[in-house]
Design a protein around this motif. Structure first.
Motif, PDB file in Angstrom:
ATOM      1  N   LEU A  14       0.826  -1.203   0.000  1.00  0.00           N
ATOM      2  CA  LEU A  14       0.000   0.000   0.000  1.00  0.00           C
ATOM      3  C   LEU A  14       0.862   1.255   0.000  1.00  0.00           C
ATOM      4  O   LEU A  14       0.705   2.134  -0.841  1.00  0.00           O
ATOM      5  N   ALA A  15       1.803   1.340   0.939  1.00  0.00           N
ATOM      6  CA  ALA A  15       2.626   2.539   1.026  1.00  0.00           C
ATOM      7  C   ALA A  15       3.612   2.627  -0.131  1.00  0.00           C
ATOM      8  O   ALA A  15       3.876   3.710  -0.651  1.00  0.00           O
ATOM      9  N   ALA A  16       4.171   1.473  -0.545  1.00  0.00           N
ATOM     10  CA  ALA A  16       5.172   1.502  -1.610  1.00  0.00           C
ATOM     11  C   ALA A  16       4.548   1.724  -2.978  1.00  0.00           C
ATOM     12  O   ALA A  16       5.121   2.395  -3.838  1.00  0.00           O
ATOM     13  N   GLN A  17       3.348   1.162  -3.179  1.00  0.00           N
ATOM     14  CA  GLN A  17       2.763   1.217  -4.517  1.00  0.00           C
ATOM     15  C   GLN A  17       1.899   2.445  -4.755  1.00  0.00           C
ATOM     16  O   GLN A  17       1.613   2.772  -5.904  1.00  0.00           O
ATOM     17  N   VAL A  18       1.466   3.135  -3.708  1.00  0.00           N
ATOM     18  CA  VAL A  18       0.714   4.379  -3.942  1.00  0.00           C
ATOM     19  C   VAL A  18       1.558   5.376  -4.721  1.00  0.00           C
ATOM     20  O   VAL A  18       1.100   5.931  -5.737  1.00  0.00           O
ATOM     21  N   PRO A  19       2.836   5.641  -4.317  1.00  0.00           N
ATOM     22  CA  PRO A  19       3.654   6.529  -5.151  1.00  0.00           C
ATOM     23  C   PRO A  19       3.912   5.965  -6.542  1.00  0.00           C
ATOM     24  O   PRO A  19       3.944   6.720  -7.520  1.00  0.00           O
ATOM     25  N   ARG A  20       4.099   4.637  -6.622  1.00  0.00           N
ATOM     26  CA  ARG A  20       4.342   4.054  -7.944  1.00  0.00           C
ATOM     27  C   ARG A  20       3.097   4.184  -8.816  1.00  0.00           C
ATOM     28  O   ARG A  20       3.192   4.462 -10.013  1.00  0.00           O
ATOM     29  N   LEU A 157       8.219  11.615  -3.294  1.00  0.00           N
ATOM     30  CA  LEU A 157       9.138  12.700  -3.648  1.00  0.00           C
ATOM     31  C   LEU A 157       9.628  12.554  -5.085  1.00  0.00           C
ATOM     32  O   LEU A 157       9.676  13.539  -5.841  1.00  0.00           O
ATOM     33  N   VAL A 158       9.977  11.341  -5.479  1.00  0.00           N
ATOM     34  CA  VAL A 158      10.474  11.116  -6.837  1.00  0.00           C
ATOM     35  C   VAL A 158       9.392  11.434  -7.873  1.00  0.00           C
ATOM     36  O   VAL A 158       9.671  12.028  -8.924  1.00  0.00           O
ATOM     37  N   VAL A 159       8.157  11.047  -7.589  1.00  0.00           N
ATOM     38  CA  VAL A 159       7.055  11.349  -8.510  1.00  0.00           C
ATOM     39  C   VAL A 159       6.901  12.858  -8.705  1.00  0.00           C
ATOM     40  O   VAL A 159       6.802  13.358  -9.831  1.00  0.00           O
ATOM     41  N   VAL A 160       6.899  13.594  -7.597  1.00  0.00           N
ATOM     42  CA  VAL A 160       6.747  15.053  -7.677  1.00  0.00           C
ATOM     43  C   VAL A 160       7.901  15.676  -8.456  1.00  0.00           C
ATOM     44  O   VAL A 160       7.707  16.550  -9.314  1.00  0.00           O
ATOM     45  N   LEU A 161       9.121  15.219  -8.169  1.00  0.00           N
ATOM     46  CA  LEU A 161      10.287  15.772  -8.862  1.00  0.00           C
ATOM     47  C   LEU A 161      10.299  15.402 -10.340  1.00  0.00           C
ATOM     48  O   LEU A 161      10.773  16.192 -11.176  1.00  0.00           O
ATOM     49  N   ASN A 162       9.807  14.217 -10.684  1.00  0.00           N
ATOM     50  CA  ASN A 162       9.708  13.854 -12.105  1.00  0.00           C
ATOM     51  C   ASN A 162       8.798  14.824 -12.855  1.00  0.00           C
ATOM     52  O   ASN A 162       9.126  15.271 -13.960  1.00  0.00           O
ATOM     53  N   ILE A 163       7.657  15.127 -12.261  1.00  0.00           N
ATOM     54  CA  ILE A 163       6.738  16.076 -12.909  1.00  0.00           C
ATOM     55  C   ILE A 163       7.398  17.448 -13.036  1.00  0.00           C
ATOM     56  O   ILE A 163       7.346  18.091 -14.097  1.00  0.00           O
ATOM     57  N   TYR A 164       8.057  17.895 -11.959  1.00  0.00           N
ATOM     58  CA  TYR A 164       8.653  19.233 -11.959  1.00  0.00           C
ATOM     59  C   TYR A 164       9.790  19.335 -12.977  1.00  0.00           C
ATOM     60  O   TYR A 164       9.862  20.297 -13.753  1.00  0.00           O
ATOM     61  N   THR A 165      10.682  18.332 -12.986  1.00  0.00           N
ATOM     62  CA  THR A 165      11.855  18.430 -13.852  1.00  0.00           C
ATOM     63  C   THR A 165      11.556  18.131 -15.318  1.00  0.00           C
ATOM     64  O   THR A 165      12.193  18.690 -16.212  1.00  0.00           O
ATOM     65  N   ILE A 166      10.575  17.258 -15.570  1.00  0.00           N
ATOM     66  CA  ILE A 166      10.290  16.867 -16.953  1.00  0.00           C
ATOM     67  C   ILE A 166       9.209  17.739 -17.574  1.00  0.00           C
ATOM     68  O   ILE A 166       9.380  18.282 -18.679  1.00  0.00           O
ATOM     69  N   ALA A 167       8.085  17.918 -16.875  1.00  0.00           N
ATOM     70  CA  ALA A 167       6.964  18.665 -17.463  1.00  0.00           C
ATOM     71  C   ALA A 167       7.123  20.173 -17.306  1.00  0.00           C
ATOM     72  O   ALA A 167       6.672  20.935 -18.172  1.00  0.00           O
ATOM     73  N   TYR A 178      17.903  13.479 -11.849  1.00  0.00           N
ATOM     74  CA  TYR A 178      17.827  14.408 -10.723  1.00  0.00           C
ATOM     75  C   TYR A 178      16.828  13.916  -9.669  1.00  0.00           C
ATOM     76  O   TYR A 178      17.093  13.960  -8.466  1.00  0.00           O
ATOM     77  N   ALA A 179      15.672  13.454 -10.121  1.00  0.00           N
ATOM     78  CA  ALA A 179      14.646  12.991  -9.181  1.00  0.00           C
ATOM     79  C   ALA A 179      15.136  11.790  -8.378  1.00  0.00           C
ATOM     80  O   ALA A 179      14.956  11.724  -7.152  1.00  0.00           O
ATOM     81  N   ASN A 180      15.769  10.837  -9.048  1.00  0.00           N
ATOM     82  CA  ASN A 180      16.257   9.649  -8.343  1.00  0.00           C
ATOM     83  C   ASN A 180      17.371   9.995  -7.363  1.00  0.00           C
ATOM     84  O   ASN A 180      17.476   9.384  -6.285  1.00  0.00           O
ATOM     85  N   PHE A 181      18.209  10.974  -7.710  1.00  0.00           N
ATOM     86  CA  PHE A 181      19.295  11.365  -6.813  1.00  0.00           C
ATOM     87  C   PHE A 181      18.740  11.924  -5.502  1.00  0.00           C
ATOM     88  O   PHE A 181      19.138  11.496  -4.412  1.00  0.00           O
ATOM     89  N   PHE A 182      17.825  12.872  -5.601  1.00  0.00           N
ATOM     90  CA  PHE A 182      17.291  13.471  -4.383  1.00  0.00           C
ATOM     91  C   PHE A 182      16.447  12.467  -3.592  1.00  0.00           C
ATOM     92  O   PHE A 182      16.416  12.511  -2.357  1.00  0.00           O
ATOM     93  N   GLY A 183      15.784  11.543  -4.284  1.00  0.00           N
ATOM     94  CA  GLY A 183      15.070  10.485  -3.582  1.00  0.00           C
ATOM     95  C   GLY A 183      16.016   9.596  -2.795  1.00  0.00           C
ATOM     96  O   GLY A 183      15.720   9.188  -1.665  1.00  0.00           O
ATOM     97  N   SER A 184      17.209   9.309  -3.363  1.00  0.00           N
ATOM     98  CA  SER A 184      18.203   8.490  -2.668  1.00  0.00           C
ATOM     99  C   SER A 184      18.737   9.183  -1.421  1.00  0.00           C
ATOM    100  O   SER A 184      18.982   8.544  -0.393  1.00  0.00           O
ATOM    101  N   VAL A 185      18.932  10.498  -1.507  1.00  0.00           N
ATOM    102  CA  VAL A 185      19.424  11.251  -0.350  1.00  0.00           C
ATOM    103  C   VAL A 185      18.425  11.161   0.805  1.00  0.00           C
ATOM    104  O   VAL A 185      18.790  10.873   1.954  1.00  0.00           O
TER     105      VAL A 185
END
Length: 472
Positions: A14-20, A157-167, A178-185
């Protein structure tokens, strides 16, 4: 036991797949600003990263799992030594990763070569080990909530950053990096709280070499086993790159295979929840009831996976039209059907793999996984030049089937199991399901609705008749 498994899987999932799921639902937004070249660059680079990440841990997660089960009072001392050893090993691993990425990044991404290297190498070297310890500890202690919360936060966080950086910023493929990097941090700090502040699993650098050597004897045979998943999931794109398949064609294959990987990622919630239960059941070799529970759990999961992949494949054309707002990328759905159906191999594979790992017969794993992975790569080298990217989808399906069912031929597994898992019946059902759903992929909506309803009714009746056995 199955009730507990499903409850833990629900927490993981539930928690892992909602962002996915949110990430999938953002595809109509970001695919307007992406091309097949963007998907090609991301696919090739991620393939190199995945391949090398499997070498970084040297397979020592297997030793962590076994030491947790065998030495519950002193496993932390073992883990801290392994933690320190992996960090020192990373000093040698880093230049290898940098070199491979420097030469492996496609020419289309040369203007961003060093940015990509920095954004991928820093998390891999500094953060990956902490994530490994955090995931294994929570999984084996059957504490799914911390893992689920971390997945939810980082994934969101990665989902939000993907939208911001790509769209919004229109960064193309760089948006993903960029999104994956900040998600890893962020993930590192969340894992670090559990590992370092709560459990005090600080690394020990003056470790016992006898312990390390004994651990490596068990873990190193697992490295080719782990690499096999790369050969199955990601090597297709590298083979195409080596064969000079045009990058847009690689991007088309990448979007098709991503739906199989989406399913695999979603199913990992069940795999994470099931693994401790398999270890507990296999720890009772003389208990016939435990062996029967392991088989019943495998059968229940296999039905669930077959049903899930079949229904997703049945509606994949409509899913592509709904989510992929790019005509060129929408054409990939037939490949997605073939690849997606291959990923229902996992339950039958888990039953064999966990038995061999618990018995520390890791030297046998290559006969299943490595043969499947290397075979997939060799078949791609032969057939992709002859038949194009479609051949890669068929070889992936065939290799996944080998992965799932060849373990039942191993003498060591047959000697320790007292129940018949009927592997060849399940294999035949899987192949028949693929042929059926591939033929229905272009059917009209009424037919698909009817098939979905029939499967839903049959599944409900099957569950009602077997619920006492499953939840015993």
């Amino acid at each position: 036991m199955l009730r507990k498994l499903l409850s833990h899987a629900a927490i993981y999932g539930l928690a892992a797949q909602v962002p996915r799921l949110a990430g999938i639902l953002t595809l109509p937004i970001i695919t307007r600003y992406l091309t097949t070249v963007d998907y090609g660059v991301a696919g090739v680079v991620s393939a190199y990263i995945v391949a090398l990440s499997l070498i970084q841990s040297l397979g020592l997660s297997v030793v962590m799992v076994n030491s947790f089960a065998r030495f519950p009072s002193r496993f932390k001392w073992i883990w801290r030594q392994l933690h320190g050893f992996i960090l020192l090993w990373s000093v040698l691993y880093t230049p290898v990763l940098v070199g491979v990425l420097y030469f492996g990044i496609p020419a289309e991404a040369y203007p961003h070569r060093w940015e990509i290297i920095a954004l991928t190498v820093i998390p891999a070297v500094l953060f990956a080990n902490t994530e490994l310890l955090g995931n294994v500890f929570c999984q084996m202690s059957q504490r799914p909530l911390p893992v689920a919360l971390r997945s939810f936060v980082v994934g969101g966080l990665v989902v939000v950053l993907n939208i911001y950086t790509i769209a919004y910023l229109r960064l193309g493929y760089m948006g993903w990096f960029y999104a994956n990097f900040f998600g890893s941090v962020v993930g590192f700090f969340l894992n670090g709280y559990t590992i370092y502040l709560q459990e005090h699993l600080w690394p020990i650098f003056r470790f016992n070499w006898h312990r390390i050597k004994a651990s490596l004897r068990v873990s190193l045979p697992v490295v080719p086993h782990n690499l096999s998943f790369f050969f199955l999931d990601a090597s297709d794109r590298l083979v195409m790159d080596v064969l000079r398949v045009p990058l847009p064609q690689i991007g088309l294959y990448n979007i098709a295979s991503s739906f199989g990987l989406y399913f695999q990622a979603a199913s990992n919630a069940i795999v994470q929840a099931a693994s401790p239960h398999y270890i507990q059941l296999y720890a009772k070799p003389a208990d016939r009831e435990a062996a029967l529970q392991a088989r019943n759990m495998t059968f229940a999961l296999q039905v669930l996976f077959l049903l899930g992949t079949f229904l997703l494949s049945l509606w994949l054309k409509e899913i592509f039209v709904l989510l992929i707002k790019n005509k060129a990328l929408q054409a990939a759905y037939p490949l997605g059907v073939i690849i997606l159906m291959g990923y229902n191999y996992k339950p039958m594979y888990l039953a064999v793999m966990h038995q061999l790992v618990y018995l520390e017969k890791t030297k046998l794993l290559w006969r299943v996984s490595t043969v499947a992975g290397v075979g997939n790569m060799l078949l791609n080298l032969i057939f992709v030049p002859l038949f194009g990217i479609e051949a890669a989808a068929y070889t992936t399906f065939a290799s996944l089937m080998y992965m799932g069912y060849s373990g039942y031929l191993l003498k060591d597994f047959r000697q320790v199991t007292s129940n018949n898992y009927h592997p060849w019946l399940w294999f035949s059902v899987t192949v028949l399901a693929l042929l059926t759903v591939y033929g229905l992929a272009d059917a009209d909506l009424d037919t698909k609705v009817a098939v979905t309803l029939v499967l839903g009714i049959v599944s409900g009746l099957l569950f009602f008749r077997t619920r006492k056995v499953l939840f015993a």
